[in-house]
Design a protein around this motif. Structure first.
Motif, PDB file in Angstrom:
ATOM      1  N   GLN A  56       1.079  -1.366  -0.161  1.00 38.25           N
ATOM      2  CA  GLN A  56      -0.087  -0.368  -0.577  1.00 38.25           C
ATOM      3  C   GLN A  56       0.545   1.106   0.044  1.00 38.25           C
ATOM      4  O   GLN A  56       1.570   2.254   0.897  1.00 38.25           O
ATOM      5  CB  GLN A  56      -0.717   0.028   0.866  1.00 38.25           C
ATOM      6  CG  GLN A  56      -1.836  -1.111   1.151  1.00 38.25           C
ATOM      7  CD  GLN A  56      -2.888  -1.303   2.492  1.00 38.25           C
ATOM      8  OE1 GLN A  56      -2.473  -1.765   3.367  1.00 38.25           O
ATOM      9  NE2 GLN A  56      -3.479  -0.383   2.408  1.00 38.25           N
ATOM     10  N   ALA A  80      -3.586  -1.944  -2.275  1.00 41.94           N
ATOM     11  CA  ALA A  80      -2.759  -3.045  -2.256  1.00 41.94           C
ATOM     12  C   ALA A  80      -2.071  -3.436  -3.384  1.00 41.94           C
ATOM     13  O   ALA A  80      -2.693  -4.485  -4.477  1.00 41.94           O
ATOM     14  CB  ALA A  80      -1.916  -4.198  -0.979  1.00 41.94           C
ATOM     15  N   PRO A 105       1.605  -5.690   3.757  1.00 43.42           N
ATOM     16  CA  PRO A 105       0.459  -6.200   4.145  1.00 43.42           C
ATOM     17  C   PRO A 105       0.649  -7.099   5.740  1.00 43.42           C
ATOM     18  O   PRO A 105      -0.809  -7.058   5.966  1.00 43.42           O
ATOM     19  CB  PRO A 105       0.610  -7.423   2.953  1.00 43.42           C
ATOM     20  CG  PRO A 105       1.378  -7.553   1.686  1.00 43.42           C
ATOM     21  CD  PRO A 105       2.453  -6.775   2.575  1.00 43.42           C
TER      22      PRO A 105
END
Ligand SMILES: [Cu+2]
Length: 120
Positions: A56, A80, A105
């Motif tokens: 992200q 993401a 993540p």
């Protein structure tokens, strides 16, 4: 009580060390386009951050030779992506630097930078 305090701080230190290593591992093998140190033409319109796992990306800025800092827009920070493509403003010849920030993540903060040159 004293024993427990020592025990907790030992766990905390181990966690911090492992955390730093894991965060470094996320950035391993990441590539950029333009590449760091690469010379590109004034017709370059996009930049890419390429990761081995989805990231992200929260902020990407570019420092241009005139001293201005541009915010580069691309995929939203809540999404993401393995490849983040950003639109570049019109590039004049000179040296540029890009700084990016994001999150892996598992929530590790990530950041990096690279430089490139624009020539006619
Ligand atoms: Cu991690």
């Amino acid at each position: 009580m004293k024993l427990r305090t020592i025990f907790s701080s030992a766990i905390l230190s181990a966690g911090l060390v492992m955390g730093a290593g894991a965060a470094l591992a996320h950035g391993k093998g990441m590539m950029t386009m333009p590449g760091n140190g690469q010379t590109v033409g004034t017709d370059t319109k996009v930049m890419h951050l390429m990761f081995k796992e989805p990231m992200q990306i929260t902020t990407v800025t570019m420092k241009s030779p005139d001293g201005k800092t541009y915010k580069i827009s691309g995929p939203a920070a809540n999404k993401a992506v393995k490849t983040w493509e950003g639109k570049l403003p019109k590039l004049a010849p000179g040296n540029y630097k890009i700084d990016w920030r994001g999150m892996s993540p598992d929530g590790h903060p990530m950041n990096g930078d690279f430089a490139f040159k624009v020539a006619n």
